[in-house]
Motif scaffolding. Sequence first.
Motif, PDB file in Angstrom:
ATOM      1  N   LEU A   1      14.027  24.170  69.094  1.00 22.40           N
ATOM      2  CA  LEU A   1      13.900  24.128  70.775  1.00 22.40           C
ATOM      3  C   LEU A   1      12.174  24.520  71.304  1.00 22.40           C
ATOM      4  N   LEU A   2      11.823  23.797  72.018  1.00 30.29           N
ATOM      5  CA  LEU A   2      10.404  24.165  72.494  1.00 30.29           C
ATOM      6  C   LEU A   2      10.178  24.315  73.885  1.00 30.29           C
ATOM      7  N   ASN A   3      11.326  24.315  74.571  1.00 35.04           N
ATOM      8  CA  ASN A   3      11.296  24.593  76.186  1.00 35.04           C
ATOM      9  C   ASN A   3      10.739  25.910  76.428  1.00 35.04           C
ATOM     10  N   LYS A   4       9.755  26.116  77.293  1.00 34.11           N
ATOM     11  CA  LYS A   4       9.163  27.474  77.615  1.00 34.11           C
ATOM     12  C   LYS A   4       9.934  28.065  78.917  1.00 34.11           C
ATOM     13  N   ARG A   5       9.920  29.186  78.983  1.00 40.08           N
ATOM     14  CA  ARG A   5      10.659  29.786  80.133  1.00 40.08           C
ATOM     15  C   ARG A   5       9.820  29.624  81.178  1.00 40.08           C
ATOM     16  N   LEU A   6      10.595  29.456  82.289  1.00 39.14           N
ATOM     17  CA  LEU A   6      10.174  29.186  83.655  1.00 39.14           C
ATOM     18  C   LEU A   6       9.622  30.473  84.495  1.00 39.14           C
ATOM     19  N   SER A   7       8.219  30.482  84.758  1.00 42.73           N
ATOM     20  CA  SER A   7       7.651  31.693  85.082  1.00 42.73           C
ATOM     21  C   SER A   7       7.224  31.895  86.406  1.00 42.73           C
TER      22      SER A   7
ATOM     23  N   LEU B   1      22.804  14.821  82.079  1.00 39.45           N
ATOM     24  CA  LEU B   1      23.568  13.782  82.307  1.00 39.45           C
ATOM     25  C   LEU B   1      22.856  12.498  81.701  1.00 39.45           C
ATOM     26  N   LYS B   2      21.616  12.416  82.096  1.00 47.48           N
ATOM     27  CA  LYS B   2      20.832  11.213  81.285  1.00 47.48           C
ATOM     28  C   LYS B   2      20.693  11.441  79.813  1.00 47.48           C
ATOM     29  N   ASN B   3      20.569  12.600  79.161  1.00 41.91           N
ATOM     30  CA  ASN B   3      20.358  12.581  77.820  1.00 41.91           C
ATOM     31  C   ASN B   3      21.837  12.228  77.276  1.00 41.91           C
ATOM     32  N   ALA B   4      22.801  12.884  77.916  1.00 43.54           N
ATOM     33  CA  ALA B   4      24.210  12.484  77.238  1.00 43.54           C
ATOM     34  C   ALA B   4      24.487  11.026  77.178  1.00 43.54           C
ATOM     35  N   VAL B   5      24.135  10.261  78.154  1.00 46.57           N
ATOM     36  CA  VAL B   5      24.684   8.933  78.343  1.00 46.57           C
ATOM     37  C   VAL B   5      23.907   8.004  77.385  1.00 46.57           C
ATOM     38  N   THR B   6      22.708   8.467  77.095  1.00 49.12           N
ATOM     39  CA  THR B   6      21.630   7.575  76.363  1.00 49.12           C
ATOM     40  C   THR B   6      21.385   8.061  74.850  1.00 49.12           C
ATOM     41  N   ARG B   7      22.075   9.119  74.457  1.00 47.34           N
ATOM     42  CA  ARG B   7      21.834   9.449  72.890  1.00 47.34           C
ATOM     43  C   ARG B   7      22.916   8.825  71.831  1.00 47.34           C
ATOM     44  N   THR B   8      22.748   7.428  72.019  1.00 44.30           N
ATOM     45  CA  THR B   8      23.831   6.527  70.715  1.00 44.30           C
ATOM     46  C   THR B   8      23.271   7.166  69.654  1.00 44.30           C
ATOM     47  N   PRO B   9      23.960   7.269  68.668  1.00 43.69           N
ATOM     48  CA  PRO B   9      25.403   6.869  68.547  1.00 43.69           C
ATOM     49  C   PRO B   9      26.356   8.140  69.129  1.00 43.69           C
TER      50      PRO B   9
ATOM     51  N   SER C   1      16.388  25.257  77.490  1.00 44.00           N
ATOM     52  CA  SER C   1      16.591  23.795  77.919  1.00 44.00           C
ATOM     53  C   SER C   1      16.479  23.938  79.367  1.00 44.00           C
ATOM     54  N   PRO C   2      16.208  23.050  80.026  1.00 42.94           N
ATOM     55  CA  PRO C   2      16.394  22.923  81.761  1.00 42.94           C
ATOM     56  C   PRO C   2      17.907  22.911  82.222  1.00 42.94           C
ATOM     57  N   PHE C   3      17.968  23.584  83.081  1.00 40.95           N
ATOM     58  CA  PHE C   3      19.336  23.737  83.705  1.00 40.95           C
ATOM     59  C   PHE C   3      19.616  22.519  84.745  1.00 40.95           C
TER      60      PHE C   3
ATOM     61  N   ASP D   1      14.891  17.580  74.817  1.00 35.39           N
ATOM     62  CA  ASP D   1      14.819  16.312  74.230  1.00 35.39           C
ATOM     63  C   ASP D   1      14.899  16.374  72.851  1.00 35.39           C
ATOM     64  N   LEU D   2      14.740  17.672  72.247  1.00 38.13           N
ATOM     65  CA  LEU D   2      14.838  17.733  70.744  1.00 38.13           C
ATOM     66  C   LEU D   2      16.319  17.496  70.329  1.00 38.13           C
ATOM     67  N   ALA D   3      17.241  17.482  71.270  1.00 42.46           N
ATOM     68  CA  ALA D   3      18.535  17.243  70.818  1.00 42.46           C
ATOM     69  C   ALA D   3      18.863  15.706  70.669  1.00 42.46           C
TER      70      ALA D   3
END
Length: 585
Positions: A4-10, A507-515, A499-501, A455-457
């Motif tokens: 995971l590479l997401n930075k803390r929102l500051s 939702l977008k990643n959940a429905v596009t992460r085939t298979p 990761s971002p909340f 994204d790294l998921a």
Amino acid sequence: MIKLLNKRLSTHSAGITFSALLSAVLITGCSGGNGSETPTPTPTPTPTPDPTEVATTVFRNGAIYTVNKAQPWANAIAIKDNKIIFVGSDADVTAYIGDNTSVKNLNGKMMMPGFHDVHIHPIESGSENTQFALDTFETNAENFISQITRASRNNPNTPWLIGYGHSIFTLIDGNRSPLDILDEAEPDRPVIIMEQTSHSMWVNSKALALAGITQYSADPIGGIIGRETTGELNGILIDNAGNIVMDLAMTPTDLTRQRDYDGLVQYTLPELAKNGITSISDARTFWQRQDHKTWQKVLDNGEMTVRASLGLWAYPELDDATQLQSLKALYQNDPGSLLRINQVKLYSDGILINTTAAMKDPYEFDLLGLPGNNGLNYFTQSRVENYIEALEAIGFDFHIHAIGDRGIHESLNAIENAGSSEGRHRITHVEVVDPVDIPRFAQLNVTADAQVAGDLANPEHWHENDEFIGVERSENAIPIKSLSAAGARVTLSSDWSVSPFNPFIGLKNAVTRTPQELTLAQAIEAYTINSAYVMRQEDKVGTIEVGKLADLVVLDRNLFEISSSSINQTKIDLTMLDGEVIYQR
């Protein structure tokens, strides 16, 4: 997690005025789409309205997605105070309109239940007690010296210098000891910097001395004290070894408590409202840092803009009998309150990139010299069983961090051996699941909680873990489709700040992460009614139905009429909690 590479929102924003925004005019305009039509609303019988049921607010002329399988779509709803009293057609809602009813025209826009985020860190990710952030993408540890020196100058009077954000590999790959680098940057006061996955800490000699850690210290339960090949300390504390020192650095004071409160009220809660999130589970409520008291203060001051269930942190190093008594004393479950303390968060294992996630088979290389080279346990299976036996009867549900297939297997075993049909336990992360364990989630009524907003998921990154666990075990990471197909209840959450909340990214990643994708309807259920179940509030929220509370969001576009790849561009026009508008764009 998974690298995971997401930075803390500051960046902090101004607080939202919690006022009667219902008198404001809803933003109008047609939503963008791809030309497809919203499914036709399900016909409903013409209601016989109760003459006393005059609505406070009516929304009409909308595409209202209810997440109620008996009535998936409607055009209008009526709300009396904080409760939904009608769901149906534009024609039929007129019976609920009185002289003082505020009638809002949705202009065809999509309305749906408010989002849940059942794994989020709202206090620690928004508090200024973390004073600075390092560059996650920096590859030369020597370049951190100037950043840390600047942070030290900017925070001259704090007893500890506390930071966040580096990659552990930047430290490991350096030409000299990370301890030497950090001592050069700040030799005179203790420094602790949380790595961007939160599963290791970088500390200087002052911090080690205050924590009483020497090269002869034994590794604590669930953690590893980093050493050079010579046996000397290297300033890296992995998993619970780092957590213990961070607890020392975060010892509560009037100042730290005020910073936690300010971060929650002035930044985190307004941002959650802006993103349409009306319910959360605080996934690591540090009760020894008095996080629960910070939440109580927010409630007492009338500044709660979410429904929150707190997951009390189970400290691995504490004596079980003492800790269990403390947890029991903190239980709080008023079903009418916006704040409940009814969950326990504990870790089964660590993470893959530290080789601390608990695996059934060894890692591909030996990084830490752990026995068996198959990860570690914060809590063993037998110990988890003891906690479930002691606390489930009180009313606690368990939120168990498990990433490796062994950690997941042992967590399922513990729930099977010690849990009852009354428990609503969940395992979070579920990154590497042995196929033999997939059916057990449904069999044991264990919810699979996943984070795919990072994204790294996504599948294109799965095989970045080949070097740790091999090709076969890296395939199908976070198998939400397989779990759902096997009957498991799936929830989606953020683990913010990992990761971002923003739920539309999830939702977008959940429905596009085939298979390993979900349908859009399944993904929405994961963020609404499924999550409401694990928070024990599915009878109140999570769908739009008569009798439920008005936790609602209005979107700037219809998710069912746009391409799946553009879902992440969706914006919230309006967020309503308990019948009151808490955000309007």
